[in-house]
Design an enzyme around this catalytic site. Structure first.
Site, PDB file in Angstrom:
ATOM      1  N   ASP A   1       0.866  -1.174   0.000  1.00 26.92           N
ATOM      2  CA  ASP A   1       0.000   0.000   0.000  1.00 26.92           C
ATOM      3  C   ASP A   1       0.906   1.229   0.000  1.00 26.92           C
ATOM      4  O   ASP A   1       2.129   1.110   0.095  1.00 26.92           O
ATOM      5  CB  ASP A   1      -0.993  -0.030   1.164  1.00 26.92           C
ATOM      6  CG  ASP A   1      -0.309   0.105   2.500  1.00 26.92           C
ATOM      7  OD1 ASP A   1       0.923   0.298   2.531  1.00 26.92           O
ATOM      8  OD2 ASP A   1      -0.998   0.019   3.531  1.00 26.92           O
TER       9      ASP A   1
ATOM     10  N   GLY B   1       0.798   4.012   2.011  1.00 26.47           N
ATOM     11  CA  GLY B   1       1.005   4.732   3.264  1.00 26.47           C
ATOM     12  C   GLY B   1      -0.108   5.709   3.584  1.00 26.47           C
ATOM     13  O   GLY B   1      -0.244   6.156   4.720  1.00 26.47           O
TER      14      GLY B   1
ATOM     15  N   ASP C   1      -7.686  -7.767   0.792  1.00 26.28           N
ATOM     16  CA  ASP C   1      -6.688  -7.946   1.845  1.00 26.28           C
ATOM     17  C   ASP C   1      -7.379  -7.618   3.143  1.00 26.28           C
ATOM     18  O   ASP C   1      -8.330  -6.819   3.156  1.00 26.28           O
ATOM     19  CB  ASP C   1      -5.509  -6.976   1.657  1.00 26.28           C
ATOM     20  CG  ASP C   1      -5.846  -5.592   2.187  1.00 26.28           C
ATOM     21  OD1 ASP C   1      -5.485  -5.282   3.338  1.00 26.28           O
ATOM     22  OD2 ASP C   1      -6.498  -4.816   1.467  1.00 26.28           O
TER      23      ASP C   1
ATOM     24  N   CYS D   1     -11.872 -28.775   8.010  1.00 28.52           N
ATOM     25  CA  CYS D   1     -10.713 -27.994   7.563  1.00 28.52           C
ATOM     26  C   CYS D   1      -9.522 -28.901   7.248  1.00 28.52           C
ATOM     27  O   CYS D   1      -9.257 -29.868   7.948  1.00 28.52           O
ATOM     28  CB  CYS D   1     -10.343 -26.983   8.643  1.00 28.52           C
ATOM     29  SG  CYS D   1      -8.899 -26.015   8.238  1.00 28.52           S
TER      30      CYS D   1
ATOM     31  N   CYS E   1      -6.362 -27.704   6.969  1.00 32.46           N
ATOM     32  CA  CYS E   1      -5.101 -27.027   7.312  1.00 32.46           C
ATOM     33  C   CYS E   1      -4.203 -27.956   8.126  1.00 32.46           C
ATOM     34  O   CYS E   1      -4.665 -28.960   8.670  1.00 32.46           O
ATOM     35  CB  CYS E   1      -5.369 -25.729   8.064  1.00 32.46           C
ATOM     36  SG  CYS E   1      -5.615 -25.919   9.839  1.00 32.46           S
TER      37      CYS E   1
ATOM     38  N   CYS F   1      -5.615 -28.609  11.806  1.00 35.22           N
ATOM     39  CA  CYS F   1      -6.792 -29.485  11.919  1.00 35.22           C
ATOM     40  C   CYS F   1      -6.477 -30.884  11.406  1.00 35.22           C
ATOM     41  O   CYS F   1      -6.950 -31.879  11.953  1.00 35.22           O
ATOM     42  CB  CYS F   1      -7.977 -28.895  11.156  1.00 35.22           C
ATOM     43  SG  CYS F   1      -8.522 -27.327  11.845  1.00 35.22           S
TER      44      CYS F   1
ATOM     45  N   HIS G   1      -4.482 -21.681  10.741  1.00 30.06           N
ATOM     46  CA  HIS G   1      -5.833 -22.159  10.457  1.00 30.06           C
ATOM     47  C   HIS G   1      -6.677 -21.063   9.803  1.00 30.06           C
ATOM     48  O   HIS G   1      -7.364 -21.314   8.803  1.00 30.06           O
ATOM     49  CB  HIS G   1      -6.519 -22.663  11.737  1.00 30.06           C
ATOM     50  CG  HIS G   1      -7.988 -22.834  11.569  1.00 30.06           C
ATOM     51  ND1 HIS G   1      -8.564 -23.975  11.062  1.00 30.06           N
ATOM     52  CD2 HIS G   1      -9.008 -21.960  11.776  1.00 30.06           C
ATOM     53  CE1 HIS G   1      -9.877 -23.811  10.968  1.00 30.06           C
ATOM     54  NE2 HIS G   1     -10.176 -22.591  11.397  1.00 30.06           N
TER      55      HIS G   1
HETATM   56 ZN   LIG Z   1      -7.827 -25.763  10.264  1.00 29.57          ZN
END
Ligand SMILES: [Zn+2]
Length: 376
Positions: A91, A93, A265, A303, A305, A308, A335
């Site tokens: 970005d 600023g 974002d 999930c 990830c 998990c 996660h």
């Molecule tokens: Zn997870």
């Protein structure tokens, strides 16, 4: 040639595309985790790649203070400094000057403000910001703009939007076109439809590589934010990426993709991870809550990830959080980022498969359910 965008599929107004850059490709819709100081706090770049992160965002304001332009430049740019191979967006600023520095003074050429760290006097203007982003070797630079607070009255919003436009012209002038790099314009105008329209139409003339909607997620709330996106999107060019800055919750993302936004974002998945807040398919939970003390299931059964998948339990995470171990923040952040990336990739696939409405409505319905598993 600067970076290029290819719109691949459309389902209603929702879009799936790809951005080719000097540092790799970005599939859109895309979510950019925030690495303010050149680190997505607690998470190694390799982990981000494993999760499927295409691009990360860093903040010019913070990096110019610490470690400063010289160090990053000497390292060969921010990507080399932090060991991240993919694209980065910085970005300009403008937003932080407004949100962090209480003592900022705006003039026609730029902003003078006090450092939020030590109170020293600093200056940002289009030239400094764009050259700073170049020294960071940023894949996508953002123009330097004035981000207005919410609420703001019409005349002030108009004056500020026009100043931001003059700064956009200067930012473009100071940006050197390089192969696979790009610069995005930022639309301002607060909540006022005609100001947003004017801002977009003016910015289109400058032929930026992408356009962003700025000045949102500053306290206006979900309904107004969606309204502004709805009122602005029709003026956006079809062949450029559209980035909604600083937004937001999963619900905000789903509804904005539906309207035609391509990039997001937000600090939520990372910041929340550090405070115990967890995003799951069935809504949010706070791991610090006592009811998780004896809950031996993973954060989110569905999930995939790393946390998990190896069955790290809510009970253990509650314990880690309770004793203040940094592993709690790391696990929860991993996660959460995974949740956002999985959401955005699910949405992307649904656009390609032409069932975006079905998938997104189910997602939204599931978020409303709350932590249903616990009631079993
Ligand atoms: Zn997870």
């Amino acid at each position: 040639m600067t970076l290029s965008f290819k719109l691949q599929h459309k389902d209603g107004n929702a879009r799936a595309g790809i951005i080719h850059t000097a540092h790799g490709t970005i599939e859109t819709p895309a979510f950019m985790p925030v690495g303010t100081y050149g680190a997505v706090k607690g998470i190694q770049p390799e982990e981000l790649i494993k999760i499927g992160v295409n691009i990360i965002l860093a903040n010019t304001y913070h990096l110019m203070e610490r470690p400063g332009k010289v160090i990053i430049e000497k390292s060969g740019g921010l990507r080399k400094f932090m060991g991240w191979q993919g694209p980065i967006l910085t970005d300009s600023g403008g937003f932080q000057v407004m949100s962090l520095s209480k003592m900022s003074k705006v003039d026609e050429e730029g902003v003078t403000f006090k450092s939020h760290l030590d109170g020293s006097s600093l200056r940002l203007n289009p030239e400094i910001s764009i050259k700073m982003q170049k020294s960071f070797d940023s894949t996508i630079s953002m123009i330097f703009d004035e981000c207005t607070p919410y609420p703001i009255d019409y005349e002030l919003a108009k004056k500020s939007m026009r100043l931001s436009f003059r700064w956009a012209e200067k930012s473009k002038k100071y940006f050197d076109d390089r192969n696979g790099y790009g610069i995005f314009g930022i639309v301002q105008g607060s909540i006022y439809k005609d100001l947003r329209e004017e801002s977009i139409k003016e910015l289109i003339q400058l032929n930026f590589d992408g356009l962003a909607l700025g000045g949102l997620a500053v306290g206006e709330g979900h309904e107004i934010m969606v309204e502004v996106v709805k009122n602005s999107i029709e003026y956006f060019p079809l062949d450029k990426p559209r980035y909604l800055m600083g937004v937001g919750y999963p619900k905000d993302i789903i509804e904005s993709v539906k309207l035609g936004i391509d990039m997001f974002d937000c600090v939520l998945p990372t910041r929340s991870g550090r405070t115990g807040k967890v995003f799951t398919k069935y809504g949010e939970l706070n791991i610090k809550n006592a009811k998780y003390k004896k809950d031996f299931r993973p954060l989110d059964i569905k999930c995939k990830c790393a946390v998990c998948a190896k069955n790290v339990s809510r009970s253990y995470l509650h314990h880690l959080s309770n004793i203040g171990d940094m592993l709690a923040s790391i696990y929860l952040t991993l996660h959460n980022i995974n949740h956002y990336i999985e959401l955005i990739s699910d949405i992307r696939n649904s656009i390609i498969n032409k069932n975006f409405d079905e998938v997104s409505e189910k997602r939204l319905k599931d978020y409303q359910k709350g932590d249903i598993d616990l009631e079993n």
